[in-house]
Write an enzyme that holds these catalytic residues in place. Structure first.
Site, PDB file in Angstrom:
ATOM      1  N   HIS A  71       0.840  -1.197   0.000  1.00 43.89           N
ATOM      2  CA  HIS A  71       0.000   0.000   0.000  1.00 43.89           C
ATOM      3  C   HIS A  71       0.875   1.245   0.000  1.00 43.89           C
ATOM      4  O   HIS A  71       1.935   1.275   0.629  1.00 43.89           O
ATOM      5  CB  HIS A  71      -0.985   0.011   1.169  1.00 43.89           C
ATOM      6  CG  HIS A  71      -0.362   0.063   2.531  1.00 43.89           C
ATOM      7  ND1 HIS A  71       0.076   1.242   3.111  1.00 43.89           N
ATOM      8  CD2 HIS A  71      -0.125  -0.902   3.453  1.00 43.89           C
ATOM      9  CE1 HIS A  71       0.552   0.988   4.323  1.00 43.89           C
ATOM     10  NE2 HIS A  71       0.449  -0.309   4.552  1.00 43.89           N
ATOM     11  N   ASP A  73      -0.259   4.426   0.898  1.00 41.98           N
ATOM     12  CA  ASP A  73      -0.634   5.467   1.859  1.00 41.98           C
ATOM     13  C   ASP A  73       0.068   5.248   3.186  1.00 41.98           C
ATOM     14  O   ASP A  73       0.505   4.138   3.527  1.00 41.98           O
ATOM     15  CB  ASP A  73      -2.155   5.528   2.045  1.00 41.98           C
ATOM     16  CG  ASP A  73      -2.748   4.242   2.602  1.00 41.98           C
ATOM     17  OD1 ASP A  73      -2.365   3.147   2.138  1.00 41.98           O
ATOM     18  OD2 ASP A  73      -3.606   4.312   3.518  1.00 41.98           O
ATOM     19  N   ASP A 103       6.501   1.047   6.888  1.00 44.74           N
ATOM     20  CA  ASP A 103       5.102   0.696   6.556  1.00 44.74           C
ATOM     21  C   ASP A 103       4.595   1.545   5.399  1.00 44.74           C
ATOM     22  O   ASP A 103       3.883   2.508   5.638  1.00 44.74           O
ATOM     23  CB  ASP A 103       4.248   0.901   7.804  1.00 44.74           C
ATOM     24  CG  ASP A 103       2.818   0.451   7.645  1.00 44.74           C
ATOM     25  OD1 ASP A 103       2.552  -0.357   6.740  1.00 44.74           O
ATOM     26  OD2 ASP A 103       1.968   0.891   8.427  1.00 44.74           O
ATOM     27  N   GLU A 135      -5.148   1.859   2.471  1.00 40.68           N
ATOM     28  CA  GLU A 135      -5.075   0.680   3.342  1.00 40.68           C
ATOM     29  C   GLU A 135      -5.190   1.082   4.799  1.00 40.68           C
ATOM     30  O   GLU A 135      -5.821   0.381   5.598  1.00 40.68           O
ATOM     31  CB  GLU A 135      -3.755  -0.064   3.098  1.00 40.68           C
ATOM     32  CG  GLU A 135      -3.636  -1.408   3.799  1.00 40.68           C
ATOM     33  CD  GLU A 135      -3.043  -1.324   5.218  1.00 40.68           C
ATOM     34  OE1 GLU A 135      -3.055  -2.336   5.940  1.00 40.68           O
ATOM     35  OE2 GLU A 135      -2.568  -0.228   5.594  1.00 40.68           O
ATOM     36  N   GLU A 136      -4.584   2.210   5.153  1.00 38.39           N
ATOM     37  CA  GLU A 136      -4.508   2.616   6.554  1.00 38.39           C
ATOM     38  C   GLU A 136      -5.862   3.022   7.134  1.00 38.39           C
ATOM     39  O   GLU A 136      -5.988   3.168   8.349  1.00 38.39           O
ATOM     40  CB  GLU A 136      -3.515   3.774   6.715  1.00 38.39           C
ATOM     41  CG  GLU A 136      -2.069   3.428   6.382  1.00 38.39           C
ATOM     42  CD  GLU A 136      -1.419   2.509   7.405  1.00 38.39           C
ATOM     43  OE1 GLU A 136      -2.113   2.056   8.331  1.00 38.39           O
ATOM     44  OE2 GLU A 136      -0.216   2.248   7.271  1.00 38.39           O
ATOM     45  N   GLU A 163       4.123  -6.175   4.091  1.00 41.61           N
ATOM     46  CA  GLU A 163       4.038  -5.451   5.364  1.00 41.61           C
ATOM     47  C   GLU A 163       5.273  -5.766   6.210  1.00 41.61           C
ATOM     48  O   GLU A 163       5.888  -6.833   6.080  1.00 41.61           O
ATOM     49  CB  GLU A 163       2.773  -5.854   6.124  1.00 41.61           C
ATOM     50  CG  GLU A 163       1.475  -5.395   5.500  1.00 41.61           C
ATOM     51  CD  GLU A 163       1.128  -3.948   5.843  1.00 41.61           C
ATOM     52  OE1 GLU A 163       1.943  -3.277   6.489  1.00 41.61           O
ATOM     53  OE2 GLU A 163       0.028  -3.511   5.437  1.00 41.61           O
ATOM     54  N   HIS A 355       4.025   3.819  12.203  1.00 41.49           N
ATOM     55  CA  HIS A 355       3.040   4.736  12.791  1.00 41.49           C
ATOM     56  C   HIS A 355       3.631   5.611  13.892  1.00 41.49           C
ATOM     57  O   HIS A 355       2.904   6.387  14.508  1.00 41.49           O
ATOM     58  CB  HIS A 355       1.831   3.970  13.353  1.00 41.49           C
ATOM     59  CG  HIS A 355       1.039   3.219  12.329  1.00 41.49           C
ATOM     60  ND1 HIS A 355      -0.275   2.847  12.531  1.00 41.49           N
ATOM     61  CD2 HIS A 355       1.361   2.762  11.103  1.00 41.49           C
ATOM     62  CE1 HIS A 355      -0.720   2.198  11.470  1.00 41.49           C
ATOM     63  NE2 HIS A 355       0.271   2.125  10.590  1.00 41.49           N
TER      64      HIS A 355
END
Length: 382
Positions: A71, A73, A103, A135-136, A163, A355
């Site tokens: 992903h 984003d 990520d 995705e997030e 991931e 994150h």
């Protein structure tokens, strides 16, 4: 280190692809890069045209083969104490810093850097590349691509979602359902409280029902997951305007993170039935406008691939590790698996850094990812 890897990673990290922003500049960068190697890419746009998935195939036609998925984003950096620029690449002590480094732009950079090698050696099966958006915020963006693949006669047989797993193979994760509950009552002066319908009180009764459901979910366990049971929690609640007014509105959000073998939809149905058959009639005896509404926020399925399968054995060889495990976070893998594409998860970096401020991917992890891709290339061309 592959000479193309770091310039690609730097370019990816420089794009602010926070989920609330467009990812088109990054997607166009990838499309242009692939075009430079003679590879056509299809884009699947969001309804508003601000975002897109990218899908490309290298090698022979006819379907099957392996898909590498990631992903584009990232999560916001708002309020986080970064010591380096979040949307740039900073190298320090064997680590590459930047939002999305772990990520999961590190994986995407490795995949793109490997493209020339895949082109240089004739493949006996196709290599599929899939890069998604949103995705997030609940694995929302990839669904148009999943539906395309589901209907395609040339869909891949296998998928690796990159991931961050520290390059250890992962075969499973829980699914998730998130909903918003909106309780509409009837306001009046608190001195005449019985004439009103207190939305907060009815929300509290429903939250109590959720607590019962949470306890019931703990009775089904699977030691392969941590925690070994499904979870349910209320994350936010808002309601009321003043102490002397019976509150007319209350809203709360809740989620269920469920084991792949658990029927989470049945849990939601039971909660909604309680609202419809027990709470709403009581509310409407006071005011006919009393109502409870559930609004879906996100939903993605769990993943549980056979760790004894041939695919699992091949991935162990490609990444050099047979320490199979599950992860606590969700991925797009369950959606691909539901579409008939056997899916495993393996990528550079750790979600311990994802994150967070000063997110990074270690140089060693990028080396391991490039080695995995090289092993995959040799297997696909053997």
């Amino acid at each position: 280190m592959n000479k193309r890897l770091l310039p690609l990673l730097q370019k990816l990290l420089a794009r602010d692809t926070t989920s609330r922003e467009s990812n088109l500049a990054l997607i166009e960068d990838i499309r242009d890069y692939l075009a430079g190697w003679g590879i056509d890419a299809d884009l699947f746009y969001s309804e508003d045209g601000r975002k897109a998935n990218l899908y490309a195939v290298i090698g022979p036609s006819g379907g099957g083969g392996v898909m590498l998925s990631g992903h584009t984003d990232v999560v916001p950096v708002d309020g986080q104490p970064w010591s380096v620029p979040p949307f740039d690449m900073t190298y320090r002590d064997g680590r590459y810093y930047g939002r999305g480094a772990a990520d999961m732009k590190g994986f995407i950079a490795c995949v793109l850097a490997s493209v020339p090698a895949f082109l240089a050696q004739p493949l006996r099966m196709p290599l599929h590349l899939a890069f998604s958006y949103d995705e997030e915020v609940g694995c929302l963006g990839v669904r148009s691509l999943v539906e395309y693949l589901r209907a395609s006669k040339e869909k891949p047989a296998l998928c690796i979602v990159g991931e961050p797993t520290e390059m250890r193979p992962v075969y499973g994760h829980k699914g998730k359902i998130a909903l918003r509950c909106e309780v509409h009552g009837h306001a009046c002066h608190s001195a005449y409280a019985p004439q009103g319908v207190n939305a907060i009180e009815y929300a509290a009764r429903l939250i109590g029902k959720l607590g019962e459901a949470r306890e019931a979910l703990t009775q089904t366990t699977d030691v392969r997951f941590d925690p070994p049971f499904s979870t349910l929690q209320v994350g936010t609640i808002r309601g009321g305007s003043a102490l002397n007014i019976v509150p007319q509105e209350c809203q709360f959000d809740f989620e269920i993170r469920y084991l792949p073998e658990v029927d989470a939809a049945a849990v939601v149905d039971d909660i909604q039935r309680y609202a419809r058959q027990t709470l709403e009639p009581a509310m409407q005896r006071v005011s006919p406008t009393g109502a409870i509404r559930f609004v879906p926020l996100s939903h993605y399925p769990g993943l549980l691939t056979d760790a004894q399968s041939e695919f699992a054995g091949w991935l162990a060889q490609w990444c050099g590790s047979d320490e199979y495990s599950t992860v606590a976070f969700g991925t797009e893998g369950g959606l691909f698996d539901e579409a008939g594409i056997a899916t495993l998860i393996c990528g550079p970096g750790s979600m311990d850094q994802g994150h967070k401020p000063d997110e990074f991917v270690a140089e060693e992890q990028l080396h391991k990812c490039m080695a995995m891709l090289d092993n995959l290339r040799q297997w696909m061309s053997a």
